[in-house]
Design a protein around this motif. Structure first.
Motif, PDB file in Angstrom:
ATOM      1  N   ASP A   1       0.722  -1.136  -0.059  1.00  0.00           N
ATOM      2  CA  ASP A   1      -0.094   0.092  -0.123  1.00  0.00           C
ATOM      3  C   ASP A   1       0.944   1.167   0.000  1.00  0.00           C
ATOM      4  OD1 ASP A   1      -2.108  -1.488  -0.095  1.00  0.00           O
ATOM      5  OD2 ASP A   1      -2.438  -1.353   2.147  1.00  0.00           O
ATOM      6  N   LYS A   2       1.870   1.335   0.673  1.00  0.00           N
ATOM      7  CA  LYS A   2       2.894   2.514   0.940  1.00  0.00           C
ATOM      8  C   LYS A   2       3.550   2.808  -0.562  1.00  0.00           C
ATOM      9  CE  LYS A   2       4.395   5.706   3.424  1.00  0.00           C
ATOM     10  NZ  LYS A   2       3.576   7.002   3.897  1.00  0.00           N
ATOM     11  N   LEU A   3       3.975   1.470  -1.017  1.00  0.00           N
ATOM     12  CA  LEU A   3       4.634   1.623  -2.389  1.00  0.00           C
ATOM     13  C   LEU A   3       3.779   2.452  -3.436  1.00  0.00           C
ATOM     14  CD1 LEU A   3       6.876  -1.464  -2.177  1.00  0.00           C
ATOM     15  CD2 LEU A   3       7.709   0.922  -2.138  1.00  0.00           C
ATOM     16  N   LYS A   4       2.521   1.750  -3.484  1.00  0.00           N
ATOM     17  CA  LYS A   4       1.520   2.286  -4.567  1.00  0.00           C
ATOM     18  C   LYS A   4       1.181   3.621  -4.167  1.00  0.00           C
ATOM     19  CE  LYS A   4      -1.784  -0.737  -5.698  1.00  0.00           C
ATOM     20  NZ  LYS A   4      -3.041  -1.965  -5.435  1.00  0.00           N
ATOM     21  N   SER A   5       1.126   4.108  -2.925  1.00  0.00           N
ATOM     22  CA  SER A   5       0.678   5.578  -2.597  1.00  0.00           C
ATOM     23  C   SER A   5       1.944   6.399  -3.174  1.00  0.00           C
ATOM     24  CB  SER A   5       0.531   5.725  -1.209  1.00  0.00           C
ATOM     25  OG  SER A   5       1.766   5.735  -0.258  1.00  0.00           O
ATOM     26  N   MET A   6       3.195   5.786  -3.151  1.00  0.00           N
ATOM     27  CA  MET A   6       4.384   6.664  -3.808  1.00  0.00           C
ATOM     28  C   MET A   6       4.320   6.772  -5.153  1.00  0.00           C
ATOM     29  SD  MET A   6       7.602   5.358  -1.550  1.00  0.00           S
ATOM     30  CE  MET A   6       7.263   4.965   0.210  1.00  0.00           C
ATOM     31  N   GLY A   7       3.304   5.672  -5.766  1.00  0.00           N
ATOM     32  CA  GLY A   7       3.452   5.850  -7.351  1.00  0.00           C
ATOM     33  C   GLY A   7       4.140   4.767  -7.934  1.00  0.00           C
ATOM     34  N   CYS A   8       4.459   3.730  -6.996  1.00  0.00           N
ATOM     35  CA  CYS A   8       5.269   2.479  -7.791  1.00  0.00           C
ATOM     36  C   CYS A   8       4.351   1.420  -8.065  1.00  0.00           C
ATOM     37  CB  CYS A   8       6.085   1.917  -6.527  1.00  0.00           C
ATOM     38  SG  CYS A   8       7.280   0.554  -7.041  1.00  0.00           S
ATOM     39  N   GLN A   9       4.411   1.025  -9.426  1.00  0.00           N
ATOM     40  CA  GLN A   9       3.503   0.498 -10.044  1.00  0.00           C
ATOM     41  C   GLN A   9       4.272  -1.081 -10.393  1.00  0.00           C
ATOM     42  OE1 GLN A   9       2.842   2.823 -13.540  1.00  0.00           O
ATOM     43  NE2 GLN A   9       1.448   3.942 -12.662  1.00  0.00           N
ATOM     44  N   ILE A  10       5.242  -1.192 -10.429  1.00  0.00           N
ATOM     45  CA  ILE A  10       5.694  -2.771 -10.423  1.00  0.00           C
ATOM     46  C   ILE A  10       6.438  -3.074  -8.965  1.00  0.00           C
ATOM     47  CG2 ILE A  10       7.388  -4.218 -11.886  1.00  0.00           C
ATOM     48  CD1 ILE A  10       7.460  -1.785 -13.981  1.00  0.00           C
ATOM     49  N   ILE A  11       5.693  -4.264  -8.543  1.00  0.00           N
ATOM     50  CA  ILE A  11       6.170  -4.735  -7.214  1.00  0.00           C
ATOM     51  C   ILE A  11       6.111  -5.929  -7.383  1.00  0.00           C
ATOM     52  CG2 ILE A  11       5.173  -4.583  -4.872  1.00  0.00           C
ATOM     53  CD1 ILE A  11       3.698  -1.887  -5.582  1.00  0.00           C
ATOM     54  N   GLN A  12       7.307  -6.606  -6.589  1.00  0.00           N
ATOM     55  CA  GLN A  12       7.298  -8.110  -6.541  1.00  0.00           C
ATOM     56  C   GLN A  12       8.023  -8.532  -5.193  1.00  0.00           C
ATOM     57  OE1 GLN A  12      10.479  -8.522  -9.585  1.00  0.00           O
ATOM     58  NE2 GLN A  12      11.955  -8.863  -8.070  1.00  0.00           N
ATOM     59  N   GLY A  13       7.345  -9.669  -4.741  1.00  0.00           N
ATOM     60  CA  GLY A  13       7.912 -10.311  -3.412  1.00  0.00           C
ATOM     61  C   GLY A  13       6.980 -11.303  -2.886  1.00  0.00           C
ATOM     62  N   TYR A  14       7.386 -11.930  -1.767  1.00  0.00           N
ATOM     63  CA  TYR A  14       6.660 -13.100  -1.235  1.00  0.00           C
ATOM     64  C   TYR A  14       5.201 -12.853  -0.956  1.00  0.00           C
ATOM     65  CZ  TYR A  14      10.805 -15.858  -0.736  1.00  0.00           C
ATOM     66  OH  TYR A  14      12.038 -16.694  -1.071  1.00  0.00           O
ATOM     67  N   TYR A  15       4.846 -11.380  -0.586  1.00  0.00           N
ATOM     68  CA  TYR A  15       3.476 -11.108  -0.715  1.00  0.00           C
ATOM     69  C   TYR A  15       2.450 -11.536  -1.587  1.00  0.00           C
ATOM     70  CZ  TYR A  15      -0.847  -8.518  -0.270  1.00  0.00           C
ATOM     71  OH  TYR A  15      -2.313  -8.020  -0.143  1.00  0.00           O
ATOM     72  N   PHE A  16       3.010 -11.740  -2.906  1.00  0.00           N
ATOM     73  CA  PHE A  16       2.036 -12.372  -3.914  1.00  0.00           C
ATOM     74  C   PHE A  16       2.475 -13.695  -4.098  1.00  0.00           C
ATOM     75  CE2 PHE A  16       3.259  -7.859  -4.983  1.00  0.00           C
ATOM     76  CZ  PHE A  16       2.046  -7.335  -4.953  1.00  0.00           C
ATOM     77  N   SER A  17       3.601 -14.414  -4.004  1.00  0.00           N
ATOM     78  CA  SER A  17       3.755 -15.776  -4.086  1.00  0.00           C
ATOM     79  C   SER A  17       5.575 -16.030  -3.918  1.00  0.00           C
ATOM     80  CB  SER A  17       3.574 -16.097  -5.282  1.00  0.00           C
ATOM     81  OG  SER A  17       4.057 -17.507  -5.511  1.00  0.00           O
ATOM     82  N   LYS A  18       5.802 -17.039  -3.237  1.00  0.00           N
ATOM     83  CA  LYS A  18       7.163 -17.384  -3.060  1.00  0.00           C
ATOM     84  C   LYS A  18       7.518 -18.325  -4.438  1.00  0.00           C
ATOM     85  CE  LYS A  18       7.379 -17.959   1.811  1.00  0.00           C
ATOM     86  NZ  LYS A  18       7.190 -18.782   3.175  1.00  0.00           N
ATOM     87  N   PRO A  19       8.903 -18.127  -4.506  1.00  0.00           N
ATOM     88  CA  PRO A  19       9.306 -18.794  -6.151  1.00  0.00           C
ATOM     89  C   PRO A  19       8.472 -20.275  -6.252  1.00  0.00           C
ATOM     90  CG  PRO A  19      11.134 -17.768  -5.103  1.00  0.00           C
ATOM     91  CD  PRO A  19      10.086 -17.746  -3.901  1.00  0.00           C
ATOM     92  N   LEU A  20       8.203 -20.556  -7.316  1.00  0.00           N
ATOM     93  CA  LEU A  20       7.232 -21.660  -7.651  1.00  0.00           C
ATOM     94  C   LEU A  20       8.085 -22.614  -8.824  1.00  0.00           C
ATOM     95  CD1 LEU A  20       3.587 -20.244  -7.428  1.00  0.00           C
ATOM     96  CD2 LEU A  20       4.788 -21.591  -5.829  1.00  0.00           C
ATOM     97  N   PRO A  21       7.849 -23.832  -8.919  1.00  0.00           N
ATOM     98  CA  PRO A  21       8.317 -24.408 -10.088  1.00  0.00           C
ATOM     99  C   PRO A  21       7.256 -23.979 -11.219  1.00  0.00           C
ATOM    100  CG  PRO A  21       7.757 -25.780  -8.338  1.00  0.00           C
ATOM    101  CD  PRO A  21       7.368 -24.480  -7.764  1.00  0.00           C
TER     102      PRO A  21
END
Length: 166
Positions: free
Chosen positions: A127-147
């Protein structure tokens, strides 16, 4: 990496990978690591310019983590800044990290390039990054690395309108 930058066959190897996999240079984003900045700046600039002429997009990885990143922005043409994940992981706990995230966003706006925020693990960070205008966000919040097969399932599920959207 520094080793790749000095490889005289780098461009030919990358173009071979594209041909072998029926891809175009716009399908492959190349990251420059911090170690590549430190030795021979003129060689780095030469390689980056040549790769960009072939249509490759160049990302500056872990931006803000090393001594030379800011200086290199004045000489190396880049297409994307990847914000160092240490800033993101501490942004809600440490005012300095938060201000550095904001500064990276300001720099990206000045350069007219997008920022990739790495290492997002919490909704509050997102939420904080989106409020700063960041539009490309990656990390474990979405998913851990997967096969590959599990990644495909995740993408299919996320494409389903009845599925939970992030």
């Amino acid at each position: 990496s520094r080793i790749d930058i000095y490889d005289p066959e780098l461009e030919d190897r990358l173009l071979g990978i594209l041909r072998k996999n029926s891809l175009s240079s716009t399908d492959l984003l190349l990251e420059i690591t911090e170690s590549a900045y430190s030795d021979n700046a003129s060689r780095l600039i030469e390689v980056v310019n040549s790769l960009r002429k072939q249509g490759f997009k160049i990302e500056m990885d872990d931006f803000g983590s090393g001594y030379s990143s800011l200086n290199m922005l004045t000489t190396i043409p880049i297409d994307v800044l990847k914000m160092d994940m240490k800033f993101v992981s501490n942004m809600l706990k440490d005012e300095k990290s938060l201000k550095l995230c904001e500064l990276v966003m300001d720099i990206s706006r000045f350069l007219k390039v997008p920022v990739v925020a790495e290492g997002v693990e919490e909704k509050e960070q997102l939420d904080k990054l989106k409020s700063m205008g960041c539009q490309i966000i990656q990390g474990y919040y979405f998913s851990k690395p997967l096969p590959a097969d599990q990644f495909e399932e995740l993408i299919e599920k996320e494409g389903d309108p009845s599925a939970k959207n992030f």
